[in-house]
Design a protein around this motif. Sequence first.
Motif, mmCIF file in Angstrom:
data_model
loop_
_atom_site.group_PDB
_atom_site.id
_atom_site.type_symbol
_atom_site.label_atom_id
_atom_site.label_comp_id
_atom_site.label_asym_id
_atom_site.label_seq_id
_atom_site.Cartn_x
_atom_site.Cartn_y
_atom_site.Cartn_z
ATOM 1 N N TYR A 1 13.001 1.353 -3.936
ATOM 2 C CA TYR A 1 12.179 0.424 -4.480
ATOM 3 C C TYR A 1 10.885 1.048 -4.919
ATOM 4 N N SER A 2 10.330 0.697 -5.936
ATOM 5 C CA SER A 2 8.707 1.201 -6.422
ATOM 6 C C SER A 2 8.205 0.059 -7.230
ATOM 7 N N ILE A 3 7.003 -0.039 -7.434
ATOM 8 C CA ILE A 3 6.102 -1.218 -8.051
ATOM 9 C C ILE A 3 6.040 -0.360 -9.610
ATOM 10 N N GLU A 4 6.231 -1.561 -10.489
ATOM 11 C CA GLU A 4 6.190 -0.851 -11.927
ATOM 12 C C GLU A 4 4.994 -0.130 -12.160
ATOM 13 N N THR B 1 9.730 -11.336 -1.499
ATOM 14 C CA THR B 1 8.458 -12.067 -1.041
ATOM 15 C C THR B 1 7.280 -11.419 -1.885
ATOM 16 N N ILE B 2 7.224 -10.075 -1.790
ATOM 17 C CA ILE B 2 6.097 -9.398 -2.467
ATOM 18 C C ILE B 2 6.465 -9.730 -4.120
ATOM 19 N N ASN B 3 7.499 -9.621 -4.464
ATOM 20 C CA ASN B 3 7.596 -10.005 -6.149
ATOM 21 C C ASN B 3 7.251 -11.065 -6.310
ATOM 22 N N LEU B 4 7.437 -12.397 -5.402
ATOM 23 C CA LEU B 4 7.269 -13.667 -5.886
ATOM 24 C C LEU B 4 5.544 -13.883 -5.777
ATOM 25 N N ALA B 5 4.960 -12.880 -5.062
ATOM 26 C CA ALA B 5 3.618 -13.087 -4.758
ATOM 27 C C ALA B 5 2.688 -12.346 -6.160
ATOM 28 N N GLY B 6 3.640 -11.817 -7.043
ATOM 29 C CA GLY B 6 3.161 -11.268 -8.283
ATOM 30 C C GLY B 6 3.017 -9.916 -8.500
ATOM 31 N N ILE B 7 3.450 -9.047 -7.544
ATOM 32 C CA ILE B 7 3.318 -7.906 -7.758
ATOM 33 C C ILE B 7 5.024 -7.251 -8.123
ATOM 34 N N PRO B 8 5.121 -6.592 -9.222
ATOM 35 C CA PRO B 8 6.311 -6.416 -9.804
ATOM 36 C C PRO B 8 7.058 -5.301 -9.107
ATOM 37 N N ILE C 1 0.643 -1.299 -0.159
ATOM 38 C CA ILE C 1 -0.024 0.128 0.137
ATOM 39 C C ILE C 1 0.899 1.338 -0.066
ATOM 40 N N TYR C 2 1.921 1.212 0.955
ATOM 41 C CA TYR C 2 2.784 2.458 0.878
ATOM 42 C C TYR C 2 3.419 2.722 -0.566
ATOM 43 N N LEU C 3 3.877 1.490 -1.429
ATOM 44 C CA LEU C 3 4.556 1.946 -2.419
ATOM 45 C C LEU C 3 3.732 2.177 -3.531
ATOM 46 N N MET C 4 2.255 1.863 -3.476
ATOM 47 C CA MET C 4 1.259 2.099 -4.333
ATOM 48 C C MET C 4 1.067 3.650 -4.147
ATOM 49 N N ASN C 5 1.415 4.270 -2.998
ATOM 50 C CA ASN C 5 1.050 5.549 -2.885
ATOM 51 C C ASN C 5 2.063 6.674 -2.869
#
Length: 96
Positions: free
Chosen positions: A59-62, A41-48, A11-15
């Motif tokens: 760090y950031s989300i694609e 772990t987050i990356n393995l869960a499918g969130i790039p 959530i923090y990264l999405m904001n």
Amino acid sequence: MKTDRLLGIVIYLMNHQQTTAHELAKKFEVSIRTIKRDMETINLAGIPIRSVLGAHGGYSIEPRFTLNKQFVKRQEYMTIITALMGLQSSFHSKNF
């Protein structure tokens, strides 16, 4: 709890466009090494997760990633709302 922290990080990264492991470690009160493991772990869960090295890295989300709203059912929304209301009671300001 690890699950709560992982959700909080997502959530923090999405904001935020980008943040450092140091900032996340401070915010979630864990070590930088724990944040690095959480990112894996987050990356393995499918969130790039994107990792940029250097002085201006972090760090950031694609940018093209979005969460599919259909994964959350009505009952899960109600559980989230109940949890947030419980958290709200622990703060002095009701604006949360």
